[in-house]
Design a protein around this motif. Structure first.
Motif, PDB file in Angstrom:
ATOM      1  N   ASP A 160       1.080   5.426  -5.682  1.00  0.00           N
ATOM      2  CA  ASP A 160       0.495   5.494  -4.405  1.00  0.00           C
ATOM      3  C   ASP A 160      -0.690   4.568  -4.133  1.00  0.00           C
ATOM      4  OD1 ASP A 160      -1.909   7.827  -2.681  1.00  0.00           O
ATOM      5  OD2 ASP A 160      -0.578   6.241  -1.783  1.00  0.00           O
ATOM      6  N   SER A 161      -0.451   3.276  -4.251  1.00  0.00           N
ATOM      7  CA  SER A 161      -1.441   2.201  -4.465  1.00  0.00           C
ATOM      8  C   SER A 161      -2.272   1.968  -3.209  1.00  0.00           C
ATOM      9  CB  SER A 161      -0.853   0.829  -4.516  1.00  0.00           C
ATOM     10  OG  SER A 161       0.054   0.598  -5.803  1.00  0.00           O
ATOM     11  N   GLN A 162      -3.592   1.824  -3.496  1.00  0.00           N
ATOM     12  CA  GLN A 162      -4.531   1.706  -2.401  1.00  0.00           C
ATOM     13  C   GLN A 162      -5.331   0.126  -2.579  1.00  0.00           C
ATOM     14  OE1 GLN A 162      -7.345   4.907  -3.319  1.00  0.00           O
ATOM     15  NE2 GLN A 162      -5.739   6.400  -3.173  1.00  0.00           N
TER      16      GLN A 162
ATOM     17  N   GLU B 193       0.871  -1.117   0.059  1.00  0.00           N
ATOM     18  CA  GLU B 193      -0.015  -0.132  -0.092  1.00  0.00           C
ATOM     19  C   GLU B 193       0.900   1.205   0.133  1.00  0.00           C
ATOM     20  OE1 GLU B 193      -2.695  -0.019   3.136  1.00  0.00           O
ATOM     21  OE2 GLU B 193      -3.800   1.521   2.657  1.00  0.00           O
ATOM     22  N   ALA B 194       0.432   2.287  -0.948  1.00  0.00           N
ATOM     23  CA  ALA B 194       1.164   3.430  -1.232  1.00  0.00           C
ATOM     24  C   ALA B 194       2.346   3.614  -1.911  1.00  0.00           C
ATOM     25  CB  ALA B 194       1.782   4.188   0.497  1.00  0.00           C
TER      26      ALA B 194
END
Lengths: 114, 116
Positions: free
Chosen positions: B81-83, B15-16
């Protein structure tokens, strides 16, 4: 929600049977496309209709047929079903038939052939 | 016939962080469109980003961007910025500009896992 509706959501049937999948395009869209997604596979294009007429054909079996009605909804008919026909069937619609048109996909119909 | 290849069946990202999904295609056409679609567990196909082949500038949609290399026939998707909501199956697709039809040719997909 894309605005494209498909019924039914799920369908379970036996080999040798015939089923009909239904698609209602977005309001105002004239083109309807049908795709098949088998397990662990990408989508395979089956057929396209534009304003009631067949426009393009892909990897559609002779046992399968489709049509688009005057109200622009479309039906995909699958006959003499085999186990290998189990898949997710998607319908998509677009405003016209130009390559610049965005295709909007429906939620799909999951067909299970036992 | 056009073919689309996604060589990464599965990918994971923290994540992120940033992740890049690969796609190559084969065509003899000079003008076409390329797409990335996302398919979450709901199985709906959701358009992520679109690239016209005649445009040299890479398409960008918020956290999603592409690296389009026409000569190499490569079209990768970068997610920044993966969620957690990015977790899904991602399909690369090619669409011809031929007047006889506008069907998609899809790759086999990349399953993206986002690790909290």
């Amino acid at each position: 929600d894309s605005g494209v509706t498909q019924t039914p959501k799920h369908l379970i049937t036996a080999t040798g049977q015939r089923v009909t999948l239904r698609c209602s395009p977005r309001s105002g869209d004239l083109s309807v496309y049908w795709y098949q997604q088998s397990l662990d596979q990408g989508l395979q294009f089956l057929i396209q209709y534009y304003n009631g007429e067949e426009r393009a054909k892909g990897n559609i079996l002779e046992r399968f047929s489709a049509q688009q009605f005057p109200d622009l909804h479309s039906e995909l008919n699958l006959s003499s079903l085999e186990l290998g026909d189990s898949a997710l069937y998607f319908c998509a619609s677009s405003e016209r038939t130009s390559s610049t048109d965005t295709q909007y996909f429906g939620p799909g119909t999951r067909l299970t052939v036992l | 016939a056009q073919t689309v290849t996604q060589s990464q069946p599965e990918m994971s990202v923290q994540e992120a962080e940033t992740v890049t999904l690969s796609c190559t295609y084969d065509t003899s056409e000079s003008d076409y469109y390329l797409f990335w679609y996302k398919q979450p567990p709901s199985r709906q196909m959701i358009l992520v980003i679109r690239q016209e082949a005649y445009k040299q500038q890479n398409a960008t949609e918020n956290r999603f961007s592409v690296n389009f290399q026409k000569a190499a026939k490569s079209f990768s998707l970068k997610i920044s910025d993966s969620q957690l909501g990015d977790a899904a199956m991602y399909f690369c697709a090619y669409r011809s500009t031929a007047p006889t039809g506008n069907q998609f040719y899809f790759g086999t997909g990349t399953s993206l896992t986002v690790i909290p």
